[in-house]
Motif scaffolding. Structure first.
Motif, PDB file in Angstrom:
ATOM      1  N   VAL A 109       0.841  -1.204   0.000  1.00 31.45           N
ATOM      2  CA  VAL A 109       0.000   0.000   0.000  1.00 31.45           C
ATOM      3  C   VAL A 109       0.871   1.247   0.000  1.00 31.45           C
ATOM      4  O   VAL A 109       0.619   2.205  -0.749  1.00 31.45           O
ATOM      5  CB  VAL A 109      -0.963   0.000   1.212  1.00 31.45           C
ATOM      6  N   LEU A 110       1.910   1.265   0.821  1.00 27.97           N
ATOM      7  CA  LEU A 110       2.801   2.428   0.877  1.00 27.97           C
ATOM      8  C   LEU A 110       3.531   2.638  -0.446  1.00 27.97           C
ATOM      9  O   LEU A 110       3.694   3.778  -0.887  1.00 27.97           O
ATOM     10  CB  LEU A 110       3.815   2.267   2.021  1.00 27.97           C
ATOM     11  N   ARG A 111       3.944   1.564  -1.100  1.00 31.76           N
ATOM     12  CA  ARG A 111       4.603   1.694  -2.409  1.00 31.76           C
ATOM     13  C   ARG A 111       3.650   2.293  -3.436  1.00 31.76           C
ATOM     14  O   ARG A 111       4.022   3.173  -4.214  1.00 31.76           O
ATOM     15  CB  ARG A 111       5.117   0.331  -2.884  1.00 31.76           C
ATOM     16  N   ARG A 112       2.396   1.808  -3.434  1.00 30.08           N
ATOM     17  CA  ARG A 112       1.407   2.364  -4.374  1.00 30.08           C
ATOM     18  C   ARG A 112       1.169   3.849  -4.088  1.00 30.08           C
ATOM     19  O   ARG A 112       1.069   4.656  -5.005  1.00 30.08           O
ATOM     20  CB  ARG A 112       0.093   1.589  -4.283  1.00 30.08           C
ATOM     21  N   HIS A 113       1.114   4.205  -2.823  1.00 26.00           N
ATOM     22  CA  HIS A 113       0.899   5.590  -2.425  1.00 26.00           C
ATOM     23  C   HIS A 113       2.075   6.456  -2.895  1.00 26.00           C
ATOM     24  O   HIS A 113       1.868   7.552  -3.444  1.00 26.00           O
ATOM     25  CB  HIS A 113       0.730   5.683  -0.909  1.00 26.00           C
ATOM     26  N   ASP A 114       3.298   5.965  -2.700  1.00 21.45           N
ATOM     27  CA  ASP A 114       4.501   6.694  -3.132  1.00 21.45           C
ATOM     28  C   ASP A 114       4.511   6.868  -4.645  1.00 21.45           C
ATOM     29  O   ASP A 114       4.925   7.926  -5.147  1.00 21.45           O
ATOM     30  CB  ASP A 114       5.777   5.972  -2.683  1.00 21.45           C
ATOM     31  N   GLN A 115       4.041   5.862  -5.386  1.00 24.52           N
ATOM     32  CA  GLN A 115       4.026   5.968  -6.848  1.00 24.52           C
ATOM     33  C   GLN A 115       3.040   7.041  -7.310  1.00 24.52           C
ATOM     34  O   GLN A 115       3.285   7.750  -8.270  1.00 24.52           O
ATOM     35  CB  GLN A 115       3.658   4.613  -7.462  1.00 24.52           C
TER      36      GLN A 115
END
Length: 118
Positions: A109-115
């Motif tokens: 979820v955090l990776r998707r948010h960062d992207q």
């Protein structure tokens, strides 16, 4: 001086660590003849205070691996009985470590948010 109750927990912790070592060693040996358990990673072992049962946690556990573990349960428990000096040998139960799975979901979820931000 430690209280009687805390002494019991220390013993359970020691037994848990010993079981983790024995089960990991035995799974490595069994993995040489049964590919279904060859790449399993034990993340934790938790023994109940009465020493009647223990949960063995794995990073992941396919249906095939679960079946193999169930087939080898008696063999693993016999190894524990031979190698660990305790009154009774805990019955092993094999489960996926939900904490590890949850942390992987949070990271995704955090990776998707960062992207989306970048």
């Amino acid at each position: 001086m430690a209280s009687r109750g805390s002494h019991g927990y220390e013993r359970v912790d020691r037994v848990s660590r010993l079981l983790q070592e024995v089960v990991a060693w035995e799974l490595e040996r069994i993995g040489d003849i049964d590919d279904r358990v060859a790449l399993l990673t034990i993340t934790d072992v938790r023994v109940r205070p009465d020493l009647r049962s223990a949960l063995v946690f794995f990073a992941s556990l396919s249906e095939e691996a679960q079946l193999a573990l169930d087939e080898h349960r008696i063999e693993l428990q016999a190894a524990i009985a031979r190698q660990v000096r305790i009154k009774r040998t805990p019955q092993l139960q094999f489960v996926v470590d939900d904490v590890l799975a949850s942390s992987e979901e949070i990271e995704a979820v955090l990776r998707r948010h960062d992207q989306h931000l970048g």
